[in-house]
Design an enzyme around this catalytic site. Structure first.
Site: not given
Length: 300
Positions: A109-110, A159, A163, A200, A250
């Site tokens: 992620d991210d 994603h 965020h 989340y 991540h």
């Protein structure tokens, strides 16, 4: 004429008669029938053509019904091929059947971020495929990394753009977060993400309705965003994984990227295959993949 001469002449006459009858019988059925449109004259045994393949009818099983799509088509009744298998399509080559082998989906992620390129090299060494849930703002900063990710056979997921917690947004704002990221990925790599991971793990009815594609959560949370410890990330991954697991990492954290060689090496030794989320479900993920408890704080 004496009696011996009479018997001699009589024998000659009988022999001639026998020859006449035999000749008549043989003439009634010629050895080679006269050619006709329905019964052509046989030709001298020709040499077989180079491509000639004899039709071994005697080898066919009773009840066999050949496929009428071609003169030499193989039977289609059984699952086992009776001839050389056709080569797999390039897009399918090397993809495991996760119903038969142990598979795990590594998800990141991210990103993309400054360490994603190193991560791609680690994955390539183990011929591992993964799913990257990218943030739209970061895609714009690293479009070349996104392109290389797709070229390496990995999967991209959405994603959101910045965020946010999607459950706190209006339906229009949810759509905007996803649409902007879709456009950024398409501009960088020519594809549109087929999956969404809500930040989340926060989701509700509005999020599901606006996503218009599967929502992917996770079954193993490494908490790498909280514990920036490579040894711990690797230990948790190896301890909690099960066939069919979706592990959350991540790639924006260098400690996570540093842990991956140990994770890849350990899971490979246990017979796991590394697949994308879509491959894990045979190309058809459910509407919601796993349910994860939402933990406070940190970025996911």
């Amino acid at each position: 004429m004496n009696g011996g001469m009479k018997r001699y002449l009589s024998g000659i006459g009988m022999t001639a008669a026998t020859l006449a009858v035999t000749t008549a019988l043989m003439g009634a059925t010629p050895a080679h029938p006269t050619p006709s449109p329905t019964h052509p004259a046989p030709s001298a045994s020709p040499e077989p053509k180079p491509d000639h393949k004899p039709d071994h009818k005697q080898d066919r099983k009773p009840g066999h019904k050949p496929d009428r799509t071609g003169p030499s088509a193989e039977p289609t009744e059984t699952a086992e091929p009776t001839g050389p298998a056709k080569p797999a399509e390039p897009a399918e080559a090397g993809k495991p059947d996760c119903r038969k082998v142990k598979c795990v989906a590594l998800t990141f992620d991210d990103g993309p971020g400054p360490y994603t390129g190193t991560l791609l090299r680690h994955l390539a060494k183990y011929r591992a495929h993964a799913t990257f849930f990218v943030v739209g703002q970061n895609v714009g900063l690293h479009p070349d990394v996104v392109r290389r990710t797709v070229e390496a056979g990995h999967e991209l997921g959405n994603h959101t753009w910045s965020h946010p917690d999607l459950t706190r947004l209006s339906p229009a704002a949810i759509r905007s977060q996803l649409a902007r990221t879709d456009q950024a990925v398409k501009s960088a790599a020519g594809v549109v993400p087929g999956l969404v991971r809500p930040p989340y793990g926060a989701t509700d009815g509005d999020v599901r309705r606006q996503a218009h594609r599967p929502l992917v959560l996770w079954s193993v949370d490494t908490l790498d965003w909280r514990y920036r410890d490579s040894a711990r990330v690797a230990r948790v991954s190896l301890k909690r994984v099960r066939p069919g697991s979706v592990i959350l990492f991540h790639d924006i954290h260098p400690t996570t990227v540093k842990a991956l060689p140990r994770v890849l090496r350990g899971l490979s030794a246990r017979g796991y295959r590394f697949v994308t989320v879509s491959e894990l479900f045979g190309g058809r993920p459910p509407k919601v993949v796993y349910n994860a408890r939402r933990l406070s704080g940190g970025s996911r």
